[in-house]
Design an enzyme around this catalytic site. Sequence first.
Site, PDB file in Angstrom:
ATOM      1  N   TYR A  31      13.181  -1.241 -31.852  1.00 24.81           N
ATOM      2  CA  TYR A  31      13.430  -1.139 -30.403  1.00 24.81           C
ATOM      3  C   TYR A  31      12.723  -2.249 -29.618  1.00 24.81           C
ATOM      4  O   TYR A  31      12.439  -2.066 -28.432  1.00 24.81           O
ATOM      5  CB  TYR A  31      12.987   0.234 -29.900  1.00 24.81           C
ATOM      6  CG  TYR A  31      13.995   1.342 -30.146  1.00 24.81           C
ATOM      7  CD1 TYR A  31      15.324   1.227 -29.718  1.00 24.81           C
ATOM      8  CD2 TYR A  31      13.615   2.526 -30.781  1.00 24.81           C
ATOM      9  CE1 TYR A  31      16.247   2.245 -29.934  1.00 24.81           C
ATOM     10  CE2 TYR A  31      14.547   3.553 -30.995  1.00 24.81           C
ATOM     11  CZ  TYR A  31      15.860   3.395 -30.559  1.00 24.81           C
ATOM     12  OH  TYR A  31      16.780   4.408 -30.760  1.00 24.81           O
ATOM     13  N   ASN A  52      19.095  11.999 -27.844  1.00 28.84           N
ATOM     14  CA  ASN A  52      20.546  11.735 -27.864  1.00 28.84           C
ATOM     15  C   ASN A  52      21.091  11.470 -29.268  1.00 28.84           C
ATOM     16  O   ASN A  52      22.176  10.938 -29.437  1.00 28.84           O
ATOM     17  CB  ASN A  52      20.910  10.629 -26.874  1.00 28.84           C
ATOM     18  CG  ASN A  52      20.276   9.298 -27.216  1.00 28.84           C
ATOM     19  OD1 ASN A  52      19.620   9.169 -28.250  1.00 28.84           O
ATOM     20  ND2 ASN A  52      20.482   8.304 -26.376  1.00 28.84           N
ATOM     21  N   HIS A  62      21.863   6.370 -32.949  1.00 26.40           N
ATOM     22  CA  HIS A  62      21.759   4.960 -32.528  1.00 26.40           C
ATOM     23  C   HIS A  62      22.945   4.187 -33.080  1.00 26.40           C
ATOM     24  O   HIS A  62      23.380   4.430 -34.208  1.00 26.40           O
ATOM     25  CB  HIS A  62      20.468   4.344 -33.078  1.00 26.40           C
ATOM     26  CG  HIS A  62      20.444   2.846 -32.926  1.00 26.40           C
ATOM     27  ND1 HIS A  62      20.028   2.234 -31.761  1.00 26.40           N
ATOM     28  CD2 HIS A  62      20.845   1.852 -33.761  1.00 26.40           C
ATOM     29  CE1 HIS A  62      20.171   0.917 -31.900  1.00 26.40           C
ATOM     30  NE2 HIS A  62      20.655   0.655 -33.100  1.00 26.40           N
ATOM     31  N   GLU A  87      19.830  -5.653 -37.046  1.00 27.63           N
ATOM     32  CA  GLU A  87      19.441  -4.286 -37.408  1.00 27.63           C
ATOM     33  C   GLU A  87      19.792  -3.974 -38.861  1.00 27.63           C
ATOM     34  O   GLU A  87      19.015  -3.327 -39.558  1.00 27.63           O
ATOM     35  CB  GLU A  87      20.092  -3.284 -36.450  1.00 27.63           C
ATOM     36  CG  GLU A  87      19.473  -3.375 -35.056  1.00 27.63           C
ATOM     37  CD  GLU A  87      20.190  -2.586 -33.968  1.00 27.63           C
ATOM     38  OE1 GLU A  87      19.718  -2.614 -32.824  1.00 27.63           O
ATOM     39  OE2 GLU A  87      21.227  -1.940 -34.249  1.00 27.63           O
TER      40      GLU A  87
HETATM   41  P1  GDP Z   1      21.485   3.125 -26.618  1.00 27.62           P
HETATM   42  O1  GDP Z   1      21.819   1.738 -27.128  1.00 27.62           O
HETATM   43  O2  GDP Z   1      22.681   3.807 -26.019  1.00 27.62           O
HETATM   44  O3  GDP Z   1      20.818   3.989 -27.660  1.00 27.62           O
HETATM   45  O4  GDP Z   1      20.472   2.952 -25.401  1.00 27.62           O
HETATM   46  P2  GDP Z   1      19.275   1.902 -25.159  1.00 27.62           P
HETATM   47  O5  GDP Z   1      19.305   0.809 -26.164  1.00 27.62           O
HETATM   48  O6  GDP Z   1      19.305   1.532 -23.716  1.00 27.62           O
HETATM   49  O7  GDP Z   1      17.989   2.798 -25.368  1.00 27.62           O
HETATM   50  C1  GDP Z   1      17.557   3.151 -26.657  1.00 27.62           C
HETATM   51  C2  GDP Z   1      17.160   4.601 -26.666  1.00 27.62           C
HETATM   52  O8  GDP Z   1      16.074   4.785 -25.767  1.00 27.62           O
HETATM   53  C3  GDP Z   1      18.228   5.564 -26.157  1.00 27.62           C
HETATM   54  O9  GDP Z   1      19.182   5.917 -27.152  1.00 27.62           O
HETATM   55  C4  GDP Z   1      17.401   6.741 -25.730  1.00 27.62           C
HETATM   56  O10 GDP Z   1      17.031   7.538 -26.854  1.00 27.62           O
HETATM   57  C5  GDP Z   1      16.157   6.072 -25.194  1.00 27.62           C
HETATM   58  N1  GDP Z   1      16.227   5.926 -23.737  1.00 27.62           N
HETATM   59  C6  GDP Z   1      16.995   5.069 -23.028  1.00 27.62           C
HETATM   60  N2  GDP Z   1      16.825   5.228 -21.706  1.00 27.62           N
HETATM   61  C7  GDP Z   1      15.908   6.228 -21.584  1.00 27.62           C
HETATM   62  C8  GDP Z   1      15.288   6.864 -20.477  1.00 27.62           C
HETATM   63  O11 GDP Z   1      15.547   6.557 -19.322  1.00 27.62           O
HETATM   64  N3  GDP Z   1      14.367   7.841 -20.762  1.00 27.62           N
HETATM   65  C9  GDP Z   1      14.062   8.212 -22.040  1.00 27.62           C
HETATM   66  N4  GDP Z   1      13.157   9.178 -22.236  1.00 27.62           N
HETATM   67  N5  GDP Z   1      14.620   7.638 -23.103  1.00 27.62           N
HETATM   68  C10 GDP Z   1      15.524   6.662 -22.882  1.00 27.62           C
HETATM   69 MG    MG Z   2      20.580   0.146 -27.635  1.00 28.25          MG
END
Ligand code: GDP
Ligand code: MG
Length: 162
Positions: free
Chosen positions: A60, A123, A126, A137
């Site tokens: 991440y 959620n 990934h 990745e």
């Molecule tokens: P993804 O690619 O849809 O998984 O989303 P992102 O890459 O933006 O973020 C990675 C992961 O971080 C997400 O799947 C969520 O588990 C977590 N995440 C993202 N935004 C938030 C947030 O606003 N709050 C929290 N607690 N977790 C978040």
């Molecule tokens: Mg992402």
Amino acid sequence: MLQDQEANAIQMERTFIAIKPDGVQRGLISEIIARFECKGFKLVAIKLVVPSKSFAQKHYHDLKERPFFNGLCNFLSSGPVLAMVWEGEGVIRYGRKLIGATDPSKSEPGTIRGDLAIVVGRNIIHGSDGPETAKDEISLWFKPEELSNYTSNQEKWVYGVN
Ligand code: GDP
Ligand code: MG
């Protein structure tokens, strides 16, 4: 001839998909795999691993400035993750569609997060967000010899080419 042109046009690609610890603990592995498998995508690698915190931070790394980064990395490293590589035409972008929006409260019904999750911090899945991240990745999570190169018997039926 049309068939040959279509065959040439198929652009196979690979994406990294992971069922996070919440999806594993909730018994959603088979449900999630079924959605990719039934679509026609091909599984080329799979393993159950508990990533270390530093490994989660690498995975991440692009989110390291975000307030939820530490909690996210603690969570990813808290239990088994089912790491996979799926292959198919358009699998990177369409995989994201199957998964649904990041925040499950905004994910459409019919998507994995829309159907199976409620809050953004849990959620369940990934998926790589583009060709570059997919490449990075896949190589972070898998050694080249862990990827199976094989022709699926389904391909001629899924793509309509021989
Ligand atoms: P993804 O690619 O849809 O998984 O989303 P992102 O890459 O933006 O973020 C990675 C992961 O971080 C997400 O799947 C969520 O588990 C977590 N995440 C993202 N935004 C938030 C947030 O606003 N709050 C929290 N607690 N977790 C978040
Ligand atoms: Mg992402």
